[in-house]
Design a protein around this motif. Structure first.
Motif, PDB file in Angstrom:
ATOM      1  N   ARG A  77     -15.186 -19.010  24.848  1.00  0.00           N
ATOM      2  CA  ARG A  77     -15.242 -19.091  23.383  1.00  0.00           C
ATOM      3  C   ARG A  77     -14.676 -17.822  22.754  1.00  0.00           C
ATOM      4  NH1 ARG A  77     -15.322 -23.539  20.747  1.00  0.00           N
ATOM      5  NH2 ARG A  77     -15.738 -23.222  18.564  1.00  0.00           N
ATOM      6  N   SER A  78     -15.042 -16.670  23.331  1.00  0.00           N
ATOM      7  CA  SER A  78     -14.658 -15.391  22.708  1.00  0.00           C
ATOM      8  C   SER A  78     -13.294 -14.913  23.205  1.00  0.00           C
ATOM      9  CB  SER A  78     -15.687 -14.318  23.056  1.00  0.00           C
ATOM     10  OG  SER A  78     -15.667 -14.108  24.452  1.00  0.00           O
ATOM     11  N   ASN A  79     -12.881 -15.479  24.332  1.00  0.00           N
ATOM     12  CA  ASN A  79     -11.650 -15.018  24.947  1.00  0.00           C
ATOM     13  C   ASN A  79     -11.695 -13.522  25.280  1.00  0.00           C
ATOM     14  OD1 ASN A  79      -9.291 -15.732  26.031  1.00  0.00           O
ATOM     15  ND2 ASN A  79      -8.092 -15.697  24.140  1.00  0.00           N
ATOM     16  N   SER A  80     -12.873 -13.028  25.630  1.00  0.00           N
ATOM     17  CA  SER A  80     -13.030 -11.593  25.933  1.00  0.00           C
ATOM     18  C   SER A  80     -13.943 -11.386  27.130  1.00  0.00           C
ATOM     19  CB  SER A  80     -13.683 -10.847  24.772  1.00  0.00           C
ATOM     20  OG  SER A  80     -13.050 -11.141  23.592  1.00  0.00           O
ATOM     21  N   ALA A  81     -13.862 -10.176  27.676  1.00  0.00           N
ATOM     22  CA  ALA A  81     -14.715  -9.824  28.817  1.00  0.00           C
ATOM     23  C   ALA A  81     -16.147  -9.528  28.352  1.00  0.00           C
ATOM     24  CB  ALA A  81     -14.133  -8.622  29.535  1.00  0.00           C
ATOM     25  N   ALA A  82     -16.994  -9.120  29.322  1.00  0.00           N
ATOM     26  CA  ALA A  82     -18.442  -9.072  29.105  1.00  0.00           C
ATOM     27  C   ALA A  82     -18.926  -8.457  27.786  1.00  0.00           C
ATOM     28  CB  ALA A  82     -19.088  -8.384  30.292  1.00  0.00           C
ATOM     29  N   VAL A  83     -18.777  -7.134  27.632  1.00  0.00           N
ATOM     30  CA  VAL A  83     -19.356  -6.483  26.455  1.00  0.00           C
ATOM     31  C   VAL A  83     -18.623  -6.943  25.193  1.00  0.00           C
ATOM     32  CG1 VAL A  83     -19.861  -4.256  25.374  1.00  0.00           C
ATOM     33  CG2 VAL A  83     -20.022  -4.496  27.847  1.00  0.00           C
ATOM     34  N   GLY A  84     -17.298  -7.005  25.275  1.00  0.00           N
ATOM     35  CA  GLY A  84     -16.474  -7.391  24.133  1.00  0.00           C
ATOM     36  C   GLY A  84     -16.792  -8.793  23.631  1.00  0.00           C
ATOM     37  N   PRO A  94     -27.393  -6.351  18.060  1.00  0.00           N
ATOM     38  CA  PRO A  94     -27.615  -5.657  19.357  1.00  0.00           C
ATOM     39  C   PRO A  94     -27.307  -6.524  20.578  1.00  0.00           C
ATOM     40  CG  PRO A  94     -29.655  -5.820  18.054  1.00  0.00           C
ATOM     41  CD  PRO A  94     -28.643  -6.676  17.374  1.00  0.00           C
ATOM     42  N   TRP A  95     -26.763  -7.737  20.413  1.00  0.00           N
ATOM     43  CA  TRP A  95     -26.524  -8.600  21.563  1.00  0.00           C
ATOM     44  C   TRP A  95     -25.620  -7.962  22.603  1.00  0.00           C
ATOM     45  CZ3 TRP A  95     -29.237 -12.590  23.107  1.00  0.00           C
ATOM     46  CH2 TRP A  95     -29.964 -13.319  22.172  1.00  0.00           C
ATOM     47  N   PHE A  96     -24.736  -7.073  22.164  1.00  0.00           N
ATOM     48  CA  PHE A  96     -23.809  -6.458  23.138  1.00  0.00           C
ATOM     49  C   PHE A  96     -24.569  -5.671  24.210  1.00  0.00           C
ATOM     50  CE2 PHE A  96     -23.841  -1.924  22.339  1.00  0.00           C
ATOM     51  CZ  PHE A  96     -24.488  -1.856  21.112  1.00  0.00           C
ATOM     52  N   LEU A  97     -25.825  -5.308  23.895  1.00  0.00           N
ATOM     53  CA  LEU A  97     -26.619  -4.561  24.885  1.00  0.00           C
ATOM     54  C   LEU A  97     -26.817  -5.372  26.167  1.00  0.00           C
ATOM     55  CD1 LEU A  97     -29.298  -2.903  22.587  1.00  0.00           C
ATOM     56  CD2 LEU A  97     -27.395  -1.799  23.802  1.00  0.00           C
ATOM     57  N   THR A  98     -26.758  -6.695  26.035  1.00  0.00           N
ATOM     58  CA  THR A  98     -26.841  -7.555  27.224  1.00  0.00           C
ATOM     59  C   THR A  98     -25.708  -7.201  28.181  1.00  0.00           C
ATOM     60  OG1 THR A  98     -27.605  -9.276  25.762  1.00  0.00           O
ATOM     61  CG2 THR A  98     -26.931  -9.969  27.938  1.00  0.00           C
ATOM     62  N   GLY A  99     -24.523  -6.981  27.606  1.00  0.00           N
ATOM     63  CA  GLY A  99     -23.376  -6.604  28.430  1.00  0.00           C
ATOM     64  C   GLY A  99     -23.587  -5.235  29.052  1.00  0.00           C
ATOM     65  N   LEU A 104     -24.886  -1.997  33.980  1.00  0.00           N
ATOM     66  CA  LEU A 104     -25.751  -1.099  34.742  1.00  0.00           C
ATOM     67  C   LEU A 104     -26.238  -1.771  36.028  1.00  0.00           C
ATOM     68  CD1 LEU A 104     -26.963   1.725  34.277  1.00  0.00           C
ATOM     69  CD2 LEU A 104     -29.057   0.586  33.524  1.00  0.00           C
ATOM     70  N   VAL A 105     -26.590  -3.032  35.917  1.00  0.00           N
ATOM     71  CA  VAL A 105     -27.076  -3.762  37.095  1.00  0.00           C
ATOM     72  C   VAL A 105     -25.961  -3.860  38.141  1.00  0.00           C
ATOM     73  CG1 VAL A 105     -27.935  -5.977  37.939  1.00  0.00           C
ATOM     74  CG2 VAL A 105     -28.790  -5.076  35.796  1.00  0.00           C
ATOM     75  N   ALA A 106     -24.734  -4.159  37.673  1.00  0.00           N
ATOM     76  CA  ALA A 106     -23.619  -4.265  38.619  1.00  0.00           C
ATOM     77  C   ALA A 106     -23.440  -2.946  39.368  1.00  0.00           C
ATOM     78  CB  ALA A 106     -22.336  -4.633  37.882  1.00  0.00           C
ATOM     79  N   PHE A 107     -23.540  -1.845  38.646  1.00  0.00           N
ATOM     80  CA  PHE A 107     -23.408  -0.528  39.267  1.00  0.00           C
ATOM     81  C   PHE A 107     -24.512  -0.312  40.318  1.00  0.00           C
ATOM     82  CE2 PHE A 107     -24.947   3.876  39.214  1.00  0.00           C
ATOM     83  CZ  PHE A 107     -23.852   4.502  39.788  1.00  0.00           C
ATOM     84  N   LEU A 108     -25.728  -0.656  39.960  1.00  0.00           N
ATOM     85  CA  LEU A 108     -26.840  -0.431  40.898  1.00  0.00           C
ATOM     86  C   LEU A 108     -26.726  -1.331  42.126  1.00  0.00           C
ATOM     87  CD1 LEU A 108     -29.785  -0.016  38.355  1.00  0.00           C
ATOM     88  CD2 LEU A 108     -28.638   1.772  39.676  1.00  0.00           C
ATOM     89  N   VAL A 238     -24.125 -14.212  38.625  1.00  0.00           N
ATOM     90  CA  VAL A 238     -24.404 -14.294  37.194  1.00  0.00           C
ATOM     91  C   VAL A 238     -25.457 -13.281  36.788  1.00  0.00           C
ATOM     92  CG1 VAL A 238     -23.749 -16.718  36.987  1.00  0.00           C
ATOM     93  CG2 VAL A 238     -26.140 -16.146  37.363  1.00  0.00           C
ATOM     94  N   GLY A 239     -25.483 -12.971  35.502  1.00  0.00           N
ATOM     95  CA  GLY A 239     -26.459 -12.021  34.980  1.00  0.00           C
ATOM     96  C   GLY A 239     -25.869 -10.636  34.838  1.00  0.00           C
ATOM     97  N   MET A 240     -24.537 -10.524  34.946  1.00  0.00           N
ATOM     98  CA  MET A 240     -23.966  -9.193  34.703  1.00  0.00           C
ATOM     99  C   MET A 240     -22.567  -9.259  34.096  1.00  0.00           C
ATOM    100  SD  MET A 240     -23.616  -8.295  38.596  1.00  0.00           S
ATOM    101  CE  MET A 240     -24.708  -9.624  38.949  1.00  0.00           C
ATOM    102  N   GLY A 241     -22.222 -10.408  33.586  1.00  0.00           N
ATOM    103  CA  GLY A 241     -20.963 -10.467  32.822  1.00  0.00           C
ATOM    104  C   GLY A 241     -19.713 -10.776  33.625  1.00  0.00           C
ATOM    105  N   VAL A 242     -19.840 -10.823  34.957  1.00  0.00           N
ATOM    106  CA  VAL A 242     -18.657 -11.159  35.755  1.00  0.00           C
ATOM    107  C   VAL A 242     -18.168 -12.558  35.379  1.00  0.00           C
ATOM    108  CG1 VAL A 242     -17.887 -11.755  38.089  1.00  0.00           C
ATOM    109  CG2 VAL A 242     -19.195  -9.687  37.704  1.00  0.00           C
TER     110      VAL A 242
END
Ligand code: PFF
Length: 463
Positions: A77-84, A94-99, A104-108, A238-242
Motif C-alpha cells: 500500500r505504501s510502496n515503502s520499506a519498514a519504517v518509511g 507514533p506508529w513508526f515506532l513499530t518499525g 532493534l529486534v532484527a539486530f538482536l 515477520v514482526g520486524m519489517g522484513v
C-alpha cells in the motif's frame, strides 16, 4: 542499494519465470534458514514434540500468517520499506515506532543467529576433515560441546559469518545470495529427503515418528505456547519489517493471501522434513530429544555417518545449511542497514561496517555463553545466559509485540476499503470470504491471541 532493491532486482532478473515465483523465492529465501533445521527441531524437542507442533501450526494459521499478510498490505500500500511505510501511511503519529522496534529486534536476533551460523560454517570443515565420524551420541555431543565452549574458534567463525554476510550486503546482492538460495534450496530439499529416508529406516526410528506425530498435551505450558508463537514469527520472518519491505515489491496483480499461504506451507514442509531427519535418529541412537541448541549438531552427523559417503554428504548438508542461513541473515542484516541509510542518511558502507561491528560486539557475548563451560556462562540476566536471553527477548517478547502493533495497524488503522482494495487487487480477485477471515484474524484473533499468550508465557496469567 537497500533490501527493497534486493527483491526488485530479484523479480526483475527472473526472466522466464513468472514474477509470482520470483516473489515466493525471495520471501522463502528469508523464511527458510536456521529456524527450520536448527531452531524448530530443538524447541520441538524441548517442548515434548507433536503437541507443540500442533500449537505452532495454530500460531502460524491464526496469528503468524495474518501478520505476514498485514506486512504485505502495509508494504504494498505504501510502496515503502519498514519504517518509511508506517510514516507514510500514518504521518505524524507514533506508529513508526513499530518499525524502530522491529529494527532493534532484527539486530538482536543477528547477535545470536550469527553465532549459530558460525557453528554451521565450521561444521563444513569438521565434516571434511573426518572429525565427525561417529554414531555414538556421547562422542558426537562431546565434540560439539568442546567446540562451542571454546573462546577463539567460535568467535572467529562468527566473525567470518559477519564478513561474508556484510560483503554480500555491500555488493548489493544483485546476482548474489538470493539467486543462489533459489537454486540451492531445492538441493537442500533433496538432501533433507535423503536424510529422512535414512533416518526413517534406522532400527527404532518409529519412536521418533511418534514423538513428532502423536501429541501429548500434558507437556504444554503457557511458556511452551509463547515459544510456539515466537517460533511462528521467527520462522515466517515477520514482526520486524522484513516482510513489509518485501510486500512493497510484490506486483499489483499478485495475490497477497496466496503468497503468504504458499510461503508458510513450504516453510512448514522444510521444518517437518528436518524434524523427520532428526527425531527418528535421536531415538534410534539413544540421544536426548530435549538437549537444546546442540541437537542438530549432534544428531545430523550421526545420521550421515550411518550411510555410505556419509562424511561427504554431511559436508554438503552443512554447505547448504550455511547458504540457507546466510540468505536469512541478509534479510535480517538489511533491516538496521536500511534504517541507518534511509533514516539517518549514513552511507551504505558505513552503515554495513558499523552494524557488523555492533553485532560482533554484542554477539560475542552470545557466542561466549552458548554452553555451560563457556567463558561467560556465569553471567546471567533474569537467570539466563546471554545466548538464551537474547533468544528469549527477541522471539518471545520483541517479535510478538511488534507483530501485535503491525496487526493492530493493518486491522484498525487502515480503512477496510483500503484493505479490501489491496487484498483483492482492486477488486479483481474474487476472495471476499478470505478477506473477511483475514480481517477477523487481524483485528481480533491475532491481537487477543498475542496478548493472552504473552501474559501467560510470562507468568502473569494462568491458562
Ligand atoms: N526466518 C529465518 C529462519 O527461520 O531462519 C530467520 C529470520 C530471517 C527471522 C529474517 C527474521 C528475519 F527477518
Amino acid at each position: 542499494m537497500r533490501q527493497t532493491n534486493l527483491v526488485r532486482t530479484q523479480v526483475a532478473t527472473r526472466e522466464g519465470f513468472s514474477s509470482t515465483l520470483g516473489v515466493i523465492a525471495a520471501t522463502l529465501g528469508s523464511a527458510v534458514g536456521l529456524g527450520n533445521i536448527w531452531k524448530f527441531p530443538y524447541v520441538t524437542g524441548e517442548n515434548g514434540g507433536a503437541a507443540f507442533i500442533l500449537i505452532y501450526l495454530f500460531c502460524i494459521a491464526l496469528i503468524g500468517l495474518p501478520v505476514m499478510i498485514s506486512e504485505f498490505v502495509i508494504g504494498r500500500r505504501s510502496n515503502s520499506a519498514a519504517v518509511g511505510s508506517l510514516k507514510k501511511l500514518a504521518p505524524g503519529t507514533p506508529w513508526f515506532l513499530t518499525g524502530v522496534s522491529g529494527t532493534l529486534v532484527a539486530f538482536l536476533i543477528m547477535c545470536y543467529y550469527t553465532s549459530v551460523a558460525g557453528w554451521v560454517y565450521a561444521y563444513i570443515f569438521k565434516a571434511l576433515s573426518g572429525s565427525l565420524g561417529t554414531t555414538d551420541p556421547k562422542v558426537s555431543g562431546e565434540a560439539f560441546a568442546s567446540f562451542i565452549s571454546g573462546t577463539w574458534s567460535p568467535l572467529i567463525w562468527q566473525w567470518i559469518v559477519l564478513i561474508v554476510t556484510g560483503a554480500v550486503i555491500l555488493a548489493g546482492v544483485k546476482n548474489g545470495i538470493e539467486r543462489m538460495t533459489k537454486t540451492l534450496l531445492p538441493i537442500l530439499f533433496v538432501l533433507l529427503l535423503i536424510c529422512d529416508i535414512r533416518a526413517l529406516t534406522l532400527p527404532g526410528a518409529s519412536k521418533g515418528v511418534a514423538f513428532l506425530l502423536s501429541p501429548d498435551f500434558s507437556k504444554i505450558t503457557g511458556a511452551a505456547i509463547l515459544t510456539a508463537l515466537g517460533l511462528a514469527f521467527f520462522k515466517l520472518s515477520v514482526g520486524m519489517g522484513v516482510m513489509t519491505t518485501y510486500g512493497s515489491y510484490i506486483g499489483k496483480n499478485e495475490s497477497l493471501i496466496g503468497t503468504g499461504v504458499k510461503v508458510a506451507l513450504m516453510d512448514i514442509l522444510v521444518s517437518m522434513m528436518a524434524g523427520m531427519a532428526i527425531f527418528p535418529a535421536v531415538f534410534a541412537f539413544g540421544s536426548n530429544p530435549a538437549q537444546g541448541p546442540s541437537l542438530l549438531f549432534i544428531t545430523i552427523p550421526m545420521v550421515f555417518n550411518s550411510m555410505p559417503f556419509g562424511q561427504a554428504l554431511l559436508a554438503i548438508f552443512f554447505v547448504l545449511a550455511s547458504i540457507a542461513a546466510t540468505g536469512a541473515m541478509i534479510s535480517l542484516f538489511e533491516v538496521p542497514v536500511a534504517y541507518l541509510t534511509e533514516e539517518r542518511h549514513w552511507s551504505r558502507k558505513t552503515a554495513t561496517v558499523v552494524t557488523a561491528l555492533a553485532i560482533a560486539l554484542l554477539g560475542s557475548t552470545a557466542t561466549l555463553s552458548a554452553s555451560e563451560a563457556s567463558l561467560l556462562a556465569n553471567f546471567k540476566i533474569f537467570g539466563k545466559g546471554m545466548f538464551d536471553f537474547l533468544g528469549f527477548l527477541t522471539d518471545n517478547i520483541g517479535l510478538p509485540l511488534t507483530g501485535l502493533a503491525l496487526a493492530l495497524f493493518a486491522g484498525w488503522k487502515l480503512t477496510s476499503s483500503d484493505v479490501y482494495d489491496e487484498i483483492s487487487n482492486g477488486g479483481s480477485l474474487n476472495n471476499r470470504g478470505l478477506i473477511r477471515y483475514y480481517l477477523f484474524a487481524t483485528r481480533l484473533v491475532a491481537p487477543i491471541g498475542i496478548v493472552i499468550i504473552l501474559l501467560s508465557g510470562l507468568g502473569f496469567i494462568k491458562l
